[in-house]
Design a protein around this motif. Structure first.
Motif, PDB file in Angstrom:
ATOM      1  N   ILE A  58       0.189   0.365  -8.633  1.00 53.37           N
ATOM      2  CA  ILE A  58       0.205   0.921  -7.281  1.00 53.37           C
ATOM      3  C   ILE A  58      -0.664  -0.010  -6.436  1.00 53.37           C
ATOM      4  CG2 ILE A  58      -0.372   2.902  -5.826  1.00 53.37           C
ATOM      5  CD1 ILE A  58       1.991   3.462  -7.724  1.00 53.37           C
ATOM      6  N   GLY A  59       0.014  -0.822  -5.658  1.00 57.45           N
ATOM      7  CA  GLY A  59      -0.658  -1.919  -4.962  1.00 57.45           C
ATOM      8  C   GLY A  59      -1.193  -1.580  -3.581  1.00 57.45           C
ATOM      9  N   HIS A  60      -2.017  -2.463  -3.092  1.00 62.62           N
ATOM     10  CA  HIS A  60      -2.672  -2.364  -1.781  1.00 62.62           C
ATOM     11  C   HIS A  60      -3.574  -1.129  -1.708  1.00 62.62           C
ATOM     12  CE1 HIS A  60      -0.050  -5.583  -1.134  1.00 62.62           C
ATOM     13  NE2 HIS A  60       0.913  -5.014  -0.452  1.00 62.62           N
ATOM     14  N   THR A  61      -4.045  -0.690  -2.881  1.00 65.61           N
ATOM     15  CA  THR A  61      -4.840   0.535  -2.936  1.00 65.61           C
ATOM     16  C   THR A  61      -6.241   0.336  -2.355  1.00 65.61           C
ATOM     17  OG1 THR A  61      -3.504   1.287  -4.783  1.00 65.61           O
ATOM     18  CG2 THR A  61      -5.613   2.351  -4.545  1.00 65.61           C
ATOM     19  N   ASN A  62      -6.679  -0.933  -2.243  1.00 59.45           N
ATOM     20  CA  ASN A  62      -7.990  -1.117  -1.594  1.00 59.45           C
ATOM     21  C   ASN A  62      -7.915  -1.011  -0.068  1.00 59.45           C
ATOM     22  OD1 ASN A  62      -6.666  -3.569  -1.530  1.00 59.45           O
ATOM     23  ND2 ASN A  62      -8.409  -4.798  -2.171  1.00 59.45           N
ATOM     24  N   ASP A  63      -6.724  -0.694   0.464  1.00 59.72           N
ATOM     25  CA  ASP A  63      -6.640  -0.296   1.880  1.00 59.72           C
ATOM     26  C   ASP A  63      -7.164   1.128   2.052  1.00 59.72           C
ATOM     27  OD1 ASP A  63      -5.429  -2.672   2.615  1.00 59.72           O
ATOM     28  OD2 ASP A  63      -3.391  -1.845   2.706  1.00 59.72           O
ATOM     29  N   SER A  64      -7.253   1.884   0.933  1.00 58.20           N
ATOM     30  CA  SER A  64      -7.604   3.309   1.018  1.00 58.20           C
ATOM     31  C   SER A  64      -9.081   3.516   1.326  1.00 58.20           C
ATOM     32  CB  SER A  64      -7.275   4.013  -0.303  1.00 58.20           C
ATOM     33  OG  SER A  64      -7.685   5.361  -0.234  1.00 58.20           O
ATOM     34  N   PRO A  65      -9.378   4.479   2.214  1.00 64.04           N
ATOM     35  CA  PRO A  65     -10.782   4.831   2.454  1.00 64.04           C
ATOM     36  C   PRO A  65     -11.262   5.908   1.473  1.00 64.04           C
ATOM     37  CG  PRO A  65      -9.375   5.968   4.033  1.00 64.04           C
ATOM     38  CD  PRO A  65      -8.452   5.212   3.094  1.00 64.04           C
ATOM     39  N   ASP A  66     -10.346   6.378   0.582  1.00 66.11           N
ATOM     40  CA  ASP A  66     -10.637   7.550  -0.232  1.00 66.11           C
ATOM     41  C   ASP A  66     -10.722   7.180  -1.710  1.00 66.11           C
ATOM     42  OD1 ASP A  66     -10.655   9.921  -1.617  1.00 66.11           O
ATOM     43  OD2 ASP A  66      -8.920  10.795  -0.597  1.00 66.11           O
ATOM     44  N   ILE A  67     -11.933   7.095  -2.226  1.00 63.31           N
ATOM     45  CA  ILE A  67     -12.121   6.666  -3.608  1.00 63.31           C
ATOM     46  C   ILE A  67     -11.523   7.672  -4.603  1.00 63.31           C
ATOM     47  CG2 ILE A  67     -14.465   7.615  -3.858  1.00 63.31           C
ATOM     48  CD1 ILE A  67     -13.169   4.263  -5.330  1.00 63.31           C
ATOM     49  N   ASN A  68     -11.462   8.945  -4.219  1.00 62.98           N
ATOM     50  CA  ASN A  68     -10.875   9.936  -5.139  1.00 62.98           C
ATOM     51  C   ASN A  68      -9.388   9.671  -5.363  1.00 62.98           C
ATOM     52  OD1 ASN A  68     -13.248  11.379  -5.645  1.00 62.98           O
ATOM     53  ND2 ASN A  68     -13.054  12.369  -3.641  1.00 62.98           N
ATOM     54  N   TYR A  69      -8.709   9.273  -4.288  1.00 59.31           N
ATOM     55  CA  TYR A  69      -7.290   8.904  -4.425  1.00 59.31           C
ATOM     56  C   TYR A  69      -7.144   7.729  -5.395  1.00 59.31           C
ATOM     57  CZ  TYR A  69      -2.906   6.532  -3.195  1.00 59.31           C
ATOM     58  OH  TYR A  69      -1.692   5.888  -3.251  1.00 59.31           O
ATOM     59  N   VAL A  70      -7.991   6.727  -5.218  1.00 59.52           N
ATOM     60  CA  VAL A  70      -7.937   5.528  -6.062  1.00 59.52           C
ATOM     61  C   VAL A  70      -8.152   5.904  -7.538  1.00 59.52           C
ATOM     62  CG1 VAL A  70      -9.018   3.285  -6.497  1.00 59.52           C
ATOM     63  CG2 VAL A  70      -8.829   4.121  -4.140  1.00 59.52           C
ATOM     64  N   LEU A  71      -9.163   6.728  -7.784  1.00 57.37           N
ATOM     65  CA  LEU A  71      -9.474   7.127  -9.161  1.00 57.37           C
ATOM     66  C   LEU A  71      -8.372   8.006  -9.756  1.00 57.37           C
ATOM     67  CD1 LEU A  71     -13.305   7.797  -8.737  1.00 57.37           C
ATOM     68  CD2 LEU A  71     -12.283   5.963 -10.112  1.00 57.37           C
ATOM     69  N   ASP A  72      -7.755   8.852  -8.907  1.00 60.24           N
ATOM     70  CA  ASP A  72      -6.669   9.707  -9.400  1.00 60.24           C
ATOM     71  C   ASP A  72      -5.505   8.872  -9.948  1.00 60.24           C
ATOM     72  OD1 ASP A  72      -7.982  12.029  -8.894  1.00 60.24           O
ATOM     73  OD2 ASP A  72      -6.926  12.504  -7.015  1.00 60.24           O
ATOM     74  N   LEU A  73      -5.210   7.753  -9.295  1.00 59.57           N
ATOM     75  CA  LEU A  73      -4.113   6.886  -9.770  1.00 59.57           C
ATOM     76  C   LEU A  73      -4.449   6.340 -11.155  1.00 59.57           C
ATOM     77  CD1 LEU A  73      -3.476   4.861  -6.477  1.00 59.57           C
ATOM     78  CD2 LEU A  73      -2.093   6.765  -7.343  1.00 59.57           C
ATOM     79  N   ALA A  74      -5.696   5.915 -11.310  1.00 64.99           N
ATOM     80  CA  ALA A  74      -6.126   5.371 -12.607  1.00 64.99           C
ATOM     81  C   ALA A  74      -6.112   6.462 -13.685  1.00 64.99           C
ATOM     82  CB  ALA A  74      -7.513   4.754 -12.482  1.00 64.99           C
ATOM     83  N   LYS A  75      -6.580   7.660 -13.314  1.00 62.45           N
ATOM     84  CA  LYS A  75      -6.612   8.775 -14.287  1.00 62.45           C
ATOM     85  C   LYS A  75      -5.220   9.080 -14.818  1.00 62.45           C
ATOM     86  CE  LYS A  75     -10.646  11.048 -12.391  1.00 62.45           C
ATOM     87  NZ  LYS A  75     -11.005  11.863 -11.216  1.00 62.45           N
ATOM     88  N   ARG A  76      -4.213   8.883 -13.988  1.00 63.28           N
ATOM     89  CA  ARG A  76      -2.841   9.159 -14.443  1.00 63.28           C
ATOM     90  C   ARG A  76      -2.278   8.039 -15.315  1.00 63.28           C
ATOM     91  NH1 ARG A  76       0.784  11.813  -9.811  1.00 63.28           N
ATOM     92  NH2 ARG A  76       2.249  11.838 -11.564  1.00 63.28           N
ATOM     93  N   GLY A  77      -3.037   6.953 -15.459  1.00 60.88           N
ATOM     94  CA  GLY A  77      -2.596   5.886 -16.357  1.00 60.88           C
ATOM     95  C   GLY A  77      -1.995   4.676 -15.673  1.00 60.88           C
ATOM     96  N   ALA A  78      -1.870   4.739 -14.353  1.00 59.89           N
ATOM     97  CA  ALA A  78      -1.273   3.606 -13.641  1.00 59.89           C
ATOM     98  C   ALA A  78      -2.266   2.452 -13.528  1.00 59.89           C
ATOM     99  CB  ALA A  78      -0.842   4.051 -12.240  1.00 59.89           C
ATOM    100  N   ASN A  79      -1.733   1.279 -13.219  1.00 53.95           N
ATOM    101  CA  ASN A  79      -2.584   0.148 -12.884  1.00 53.95           C
ATOM    102  C   ASN A  79      -2.848   0.211 -11.373  1.00 53.95           C
ATOM    103  OD1 ASN A  79      -3.898  -2.345 -13.616  1.00 53.95           O
ATOM    104  ND2 ASN A  79      -2.314  -3.393 -12.427  1.00 53.95           N
ATOM    105  N   VAL A  80      -4.097   0.007 -11.001  1.00 53.68           N
ATOM    106  CA  VAL A  80      -4.461   0.096  -9.586  1.00 53.68           C
ATOM    107  C   VAL A  80      -4.583  -1.318  -9.023  1.00 53.68           C
ATOM    108  CG1 VAL A  80      -6.165   0.957  -7.939  1.00 53.68           C
ATOM    109  CG2 VAL A  80      -5.699   2.249 -10.036  1.00 53.68           C
ATOM    110  N   GLY A  81      -3.713  -1.653  -8.095  1.00 52.79           N
ATOM    111  CA  GLY A  81      -3.739  -2.990  -7.486  1.00 52.79           C
ATOM    112  C   GLY A  81      -4.681  -3.003  -6.291  1.00 52.79           C
ATOM    113  N   LEU A  82      -5.812  -3.681  -6.462  1.00 55.21           N
ATOM    114  CA  LEU A  82      -6.732  -3.875  -5.321  1.00 55.21           C
ATOM    115  C   LEU A  82      -6.371  -5.253  -4.772  1.00 55.21           C
ATOM    116  CD1 LEU A  82     -10.083  -2.547  -6.870  1.00 55.21           C
ATOM    117  CD2 LEU A  82      -8.267  -1.266  -5.698  1.00 55.21           C
ATOM    118  N   ASP A  83      -5.196  -5.318  -4.186  1.00 62.17           N
ATOM    119  CA  ASP A  83      -4.608  -6.630  -3.930  1.00 62.17           C
ATOM    120  C   ASP A  83      -4.374  -6.917  -2.454  1.00 62.17           C
ATOM    121  OD1 ASP A  83      -2.631  -4.759  -3.746  1.00 62.17           O
ATOM    122  OD2 ASP A  83      -1.736  -5.270  -5.674  1.00 62.17           O
TER     123      ASP A  83
END
Ligand SMILES: [Zn+2]
Length: 326
Positions: free
Chosen positions: A202-227
């Motif tokens: 799930i890319g462009h996730t470092n556009d997010s201001p919400d760290i809980n959203y970012v962590l939720d993606l990782a908790k579900r097993g996805a790769n988090v693209g801080l790209d």
């Protein structure tokens, strides 16, 4: 271990080295080469220079997230396949605006056209796509409606991407509008299609201001693209983004976090008002190795965690995709 198609042939996932998970060699619009908007000689000069510069900063693989409708140039890939010091993984898939031709198709037909570029090659060449790219931006959330809404079409194409991923054994990378948290819905669809979320970035996730959203993606097993991490951002913004990487590492997700810039070596998008390509920037792939990684080291992040982000996270997406191949 799994095999990965690059523009220069097949490599082992073991051998990718430091990888930037979302970049563009050449970008613009489909057909730009045929209507005088694309100068391949200039594009190749810029690509070769930027690739050399990135190689000097330890980058060994770049995922080029440019499907055909974003101006992918297979002829440029053919030239770069022998000159690039860096592995380049090409993408099939679609950019933000689903072409009308796809509207009447079912997800399996969408999958078929993605699979063709993965399994047979791109535009009759020997270059195979190694990843599937899809893009959910502002259109996704602003076009709610019936089956002909962009939202419904984007969801259908995500299902097509999932089926192609499962049949061809390649990962999916998603451009997302992080502020709308569309990564959640994407993962719901992928789960419903029965794919391993470890094969999804799930890319462009470092556009997010919400760290809980970012962590939720990782908790579900996805790769988090801080790209998204570009030279045009000020230092305060680069630090804000680096802190997201740090939070993921501290939460134990360095192996599910990949870094990149979303920068193009040659692009006619967002160019000068008088037309032509965007201003040259041979250092477009340096902010991650030269700013973010040193910043993380400075905060005490060890080399194992750095390699986990720069190598293992991306390896994991290819390996997860390979293991679910039908
Ligand atoms: Zn991009």
């Amino acid at each position: 271990m799994s095999k990965i198609h690059t523009i220069s042939g097949v490599i082992d996932s073991e051998d990718i080295g430091w990888t930037l998970s979302h970049e563009h060699l050449v970008s613009g619009m489909g057909g730009m080469d045929r209507i005088g908007l694309y100068d391949e000689k200039e594009a190749l000069r810029r690509c070769n220079e930027a690739l050399q510069v990135a190689h000097g900063a330890q980058i060994r693989t770049i995922i080029d997230c440019t499907p055909v409708d974003l101006g992918r140039q297979v002829s440029a890939f053919q030239s770069l396949s022998s000159s690039s010091p860096i592995n380049i993984i090409a993408a099939t898939g679609l950019y933000r605006w689903v072409p009308l031709s796809y509207y009447s198709w079912d997800p399996d037909t969408v999958a078929h056209f993605f699979q063709r570029e993965i399994e047979e090659g791109i535009e009759g060449t020997a270059i195979h796509a190694g990843i599937i790219k899809i893009a959910w931006d502002v259109e996704y959330s602003s076009t709610v409606g019936g089956p002909n809404s962009m939202q419904a079409q984007l969801e259908k194409c995500a299902r097509g991407a999932a089926r192609a991923a499962k049949r061809s054994g390649v990962p999916i990378t998603c451009h997302t509008r992080a502020i709308d948290k569309v990564g959640i819905r994407l993962l719901d669809i992928f789960e419903d299609e029965g794919i391993d979320l470890g094969a999804v970035t799930i890319g462009h996730t470092n556009d997010s201001p919400d760290i809980n959203y970012v962590l939720d993606l990782a908790k579900r097993g996805a790769n988090v693209g801080l790209d998204r991490f570009t030279k045009t951002m000020n230092e305060e913004e680069l630090i804000r983004r680096s802190k997201i990487a740090l939070a993921l590492i501290e939460a134990g997700y360095s192996g599910q976090t990949s870094l990149g810039h979303d920068s193009a070596a040659y692009s006619i998008n967002r160019g000068p008002a008088s037309g032509g390509p965007r201003i040259e920037n041979s250092e477009c792939w340096l902010p991650v190795p030269n700013f973010e990684i040193p910043w993380l080291r400075d905060k005490g992040v060890d080399e194992g965690s750095i390699d986990s982000m720069m190598i293992k996270s991306v390896q994991r997406t290819f390996e997860a995709a390979h293991s679910m191949k039908l």
